[in-house]
Design a protein around this motif. Structure first.
Motif, PDB file in Angstrom:
ATOM      1  N   UNK A 147       0.828  -1.208   0.109  1.00 29.46           N
ATOM      2  CA  UNK A 147       0.091   0.055  -0.067  1.00 29.46           C
ATOM      3  C   UNK A 147       0.950   1.380  -0.052  1.00 29.46           C
ATOM      4  N   UNK A 148       0.683   2.031  -1.037  1.00 30.98           N
ATOM      5  CA  UNK A 148       1.365   3.174  -1.149  1.00 30.98           C
ATOM      6  C   UNK A 148       0.628   4.626  -0.920  1.00 30.98           C
ATOM      7  N   UNK A 149       1.203   5.586  -0.512  1.00 32.62           N
ATOM      8  CA  UNK A 149       0.461   7.033  -0.222  1.00 32.62           C
ATOM      9  C   UNK A 149       0.146   7.287  -1.647  1.00 32.62           C
ATOM     10  N   UNK A 150      -1.147   7.887  -1.630  1.00 35.16           N
ATOM     11  CA  UNK A 150      -1.700   8.479  -2.866  1.00 35.16           C
ATOM     12  C   UNK A 150      -0.840   9.786  -3.508  1.00 35.16           C
ATOM     13  N   UNK A 151       0.059  10.044  -2.814  1.00 37.03           N
ATOM     14  CA  UNK A 151       0.885  11.276  -3.104  1.00 37.03           C
ATOM     15  C   UNK A 151       2.474  11.217  -3.167  1.00 37.03           C
ATOM     16  N   UNK A 152       3.041  11.331  -4.255  1.00 38.04           N
ATOM     17  CA  UNK A 152       4.595  11.326  -4.160  1.00 38.04           C
ATOM     18  C   UNK A 152       5.257  12.406  -3.096  1.00 38.04           C
ATOM     19  N   UNK A 153       4.376  13.152  -2.341  1.00 41.11           N
ATOM     20  CA  UNK A 153       4.901  14.084  -1.383  1.00 41.11           C
ATOM     21  C   UNK A 153       5.008  13.484  -0.018  1.00 41.11           C
ATOM     22  N   UNK A 154       4.421  12.080  -0.037  1.00 43.38           N
ATOM     23  CA  UNK A 154       4.392  11.567   1.404  1.00 43.38           C
ATOM     24  C   UNK A 154       5.033  10.066   1.067  1.00 43.38           C
ATOM     25  N   UNK A 155       5.905   9.775   1.876  1.00 46.25           N
ATOM     26  CA  UNK A 155       6.597   8.596   1.803  1.00 46.25           C
ATOM     27  C   UNK A 155       6.750   7.797   0.222  1.00 46.25           C
ATOM     28  N   UNK A 156       7.208   8.527  -0.680  1.00 46.55           N
ATOM     29  CA  UNK A 156       7.510   8.123  -1.844  1.00 46.55           C
ATOM     30  C   UNK A 156       8.240   6.877  -2.218  1.00 46.55           C
ATOM     31  N   UNK A 157       9.260   6.817  -1.540  1.00 49.22           N
ATOM     32  CA  UNK A 157      10.348   5.637  -1.744  1.00 49.22           C
ATOM     33  C   UNK A 157      10.006   4.187  -1.275  1.00 49.22           C
ATOM     34  N   UNK A 158       8.781   4.216  -0.373  1.00 46.33           N
ATOM     35  CA  UNK A 158       8.514   2.763  -0.027  1.00 46.33           C
ATOM     36  C   UNK A 158       7.080   2.717   0.474  1.00 46.33           C
ATOM     37  N   UNK A 159       6.690   1.375   0.437  1.00 42.54           N
ATOM     38  CA  UNK A 159       5.092   1.339   0.869  1.00 42.54           C
ATOM     39  C   UNK A 159       4.633   1.881   2.568  1.00 42.54           C
ATOM     40  N   UNK A 160       3.767   2.188   2.471  1.00 40.60           N
ATOM     41  CA  UNK A 160       3.272   2.728   4.144  1.00 40.60           C
ATOM     42  C   UNK A 160       2.985   1.597   4.632  1.00 40.60           C
ATOM     43  N   UNK A 161       2.605   0.453   3.928  1.00 44.14           N
ATOM     44  CA  UNK A 161       2.481  -0.928   4.605  1.00 44.14           C
ATOM     45  C   UNK A 161       2.324  -2.112   3.636  1.00 44.14           C
ATOM     46  N   UNK A 162       2.852  -3.140   3.998  1.00 45.34           N
ATOM     47  CA  UNK A 162       2.619  -4.612   2.985  1.00 45.34           C
ATOM     48  C   UNK A 162       1.966  -5.278   3.957  1.00 45.34           C
ATOM     49  N   UNK A 163       0.866  -5.870   3.510  1.00 46.88           N
ATOM     50  CA  UNK A 163      -0.090  -6.981   4.035  1.00 46.88           C
ATOM     51  C   UNK A 163      -0.129  -8.063   3.305  1.00 46.88           C
ATOM     52  N   UNK A 164      -0.605  -9.132   4.057  1.00 48.09           N
ATOM     53  CA  UNK A 164      -1.055 -10.483   3.521  1.00 48.09           C
ATOM     54  C   UNK A 164      -2.549 -10.650   3.375  1.00 48.09           C
ATOM     55  N   UNK A 165      -2.999 -10.637   2.483  1.00 45.05           N
ATOM     56  CA  UNK A 165      -4.202 -10.802   2.512  1.00 45.05           C
ATOM     57  C   UNK A 165      -4.985 -11.790   1.462  1.00 45.05           C
ATOM     58  N   UNK A 166      -5.985 -12.493   1.890  1.00 43.65           N
ATOM     59  CA  UNK A 166      -6.587 -13.522   1.354  1.00 43.65           C
ATOM     60  C   UNK A 166      -8.070 -13.064   1.085  1.00 43.65           C
ATOM     61  N   UNK A 167      -8.161 -13.064  -0.266  1.00 41.40           N
ATOM     62  CA  UNK A 167      -9.637 -12.696  -0.668  1.00 41.40           C
ATOM     63  C   UNK A 167     -10.501 -13.709  -0.774  1.00 41.40           C
ATOM     64  N   UNK A 168     -12.031 -13.222  -0.853  1.00 40.14           N
ATOM     65  CA  UNK A 168     -13.034 -14.409  -1.067  1.00 40.14           C
ATOM     66  C   UNK A 168     -13.018 -14.698  -2.393  1.00 40.14           C
ATOM     67  N   UNK A 169     -13.969 -15.701  -2.996  1.00 38.34           N
ATOM     68  CA  UNK A 169     -13.790 -16.224  -4.199  1.00 38.34           C
ATOM     69  C   UNK A 169     -13.905 -15.043  -5.336  1.00 38.34           C
ATOM     70  N   UNK A 170     -14.760 -14.226  -5.158  1.00 40.13           N
ATOM     71  CA  UNK A 170     -15.037 -12.904  -5.950  1.00 40.13           C
ATOM     72  C   UNK A 170     -13.959 -11.829  -5.899  1.00 40.13           C
ATOM     73  N   UNK A 171     -13.236 -11.936  -5.108  1.00 44.26           N
ATOM     74  CA  UNK A 171     -12.399 -10.747  -5.029  1.00 44.26           C
ATOM     75  C   UNK A 171     -13.049  -9.584  -4.285  1.00 44.26           C
ATOM     76  N   UNK A 172     -14.283  -9.594  -3.685  1.00 49.26           N
ATOM     77  CA  UNK A 172     -15.084  -8.591  -3.432  1.00 49.26           C
ATOM     78  C   UNK A 172     -14.795  -8.230  -2.120  1.00 49.26           C
ATOM     79  N   UNK A 173     -14.381  -8.901  -1.150  1.00 47.05           N
ATOM     80  CA  UNK A 173     -13.988  -8.688   0.179  1.00 47.05           C
ATOM     81  C   UNK A 173     -12.914  -9.657   0.398  1.00 47.05           C
ATOM     82  N   UNK A 174     -12.311  -9.654   1.890  1.00 43.28           N
ATOM     83  CA  UNK A 174     -11.048 -10.147   2.280  1.00 43.28           C
ATOM     84  C   UNK A 174     -11.453 -10.985   3.595  1.00 43.28           C
ATOM     85  N   UNK A 175     -11.122 -12.197   3.298  1.00 41.52           N
ATOM     86  CA  UNK A 175     -11.345 -13.200   4.353  1.00 41.52           C
ATOM     87  C   UNK A 175     -10.377 -13.112   5.454  1.00 41.52           C
ATOM     88  N   UNK A 176      -9.292 -12.439   5.124  1.00 44.05           N
ATOM     89  CA  UNK A 176      -8.236 -12.258   6.090  1.00 44.05           C
ATOM     90  C   UNK A 176      -7.272 -11.174   5.578  1.00 44.05           C
TER      91      UNK A 176
END
Length: 216
Positions: A147-176
């Motif tokens: 996940x990156x900031x929407x602006x290159x003025x804020x932490x442009x060189x690295x993600x604001x967070x890196x997450x592990x994510x498991x989607x539901x079958x339709x990728x409309x929501x996240x099981x975890x």
């Protein structure tokens, strides 16, 4: 009805994905993002966000590939804009980037949506009324999401967070989904050791002598 399963999605992830792979992916994606931003320096401001976005894709794909290879997670070949995926345990692993908060962007890729359908098998783990339909999965899908900031003025060189994510079958929501620095701590949680409450007892009268002088 089958008895409730003790499986959980975090539990499945922990059994399938080695800690070293999680930490390796975190380091690799941060390094790839840093290389992308450094390479974009000097570009015209008018298209800098697009340049940075493209360079993040290519540099982070290469870094992700190397992290998978180092963990023997059988990465697919790097090929243009194609997804790089790996396999460990029951999980196929892939990655993507989003502006912070725009998780719906993960659905834009048809390939990712097709992959996510495998998670139909683990949806009962977050829908208790479906426990009687649950069978341990032969395959499932998880994504590493930078996940990156929407602006290159804020932490442009690295993600604001890196997450592990498991989607539901339709990728409309996240099981975890959970930040990697939080998820990595789960490997440190040990099962409490079983306390031995058994107390040895001696038979009564052992060592006492009978009237004839023999020991009983």
């Amino acid at each position: 009805m089958n008895p409730p399963t003790k499986d959980t999605i975090p539990g499945l992830l922990l059994r399938s994905i080695p800690r070293e792979l999680v930490l390796g992916v975190e380091d690799a994606l941060n390094a790839g993002a840093a290389r992308a931003y450094a390479a974009a320096k000097g570009m015209d401001e008018g298209h800098l966000p697009h340049v940075v976005g493209q360079l993040r894709h290519f540099n982070m794909n290469e870094a992700f590939y190397r992290a998978l290879a180092a963990a023997e997670a059988t990465p697919t070949a790097i090929q243009g804009n194609g997804l790089v995926t790996g396999r460990t345990g029951v999980f196929t692993l892939a990655r993507f980037n989003i502006p912070e908060g725009f998780w719906i962007n993960g659905r834009r890729s048809q390939t990712r949506r097709q992959m996510a359908f495998a998670n139909k098998a683990i949806e009962p783990l977050v829908q208790p009324e479906l426990f009687d339909q649950y069978q341990p999965p032969a395959e499932a899908v998880a994504f590493f999401v930078a996940c990156f900031s929407g602006s290159l003025q804020i932490q442009p060189e690295s993600p604001t967070s890196i997450q592990i994510a498991v989607p539901d079958r339709y990728m409309r929501g996240w099981l975890f989904r959970e930040p990697l620095e939080v998820f990595a701590k789960r490997y440190d949680v040990q099962e409490p050791s079983q306390i031995d409450l058994a107390v040895p007892k001696l038979k009564k009268n052992i060592g006492k002598k009978d009237m004839d002088g023999t020991s009983s």
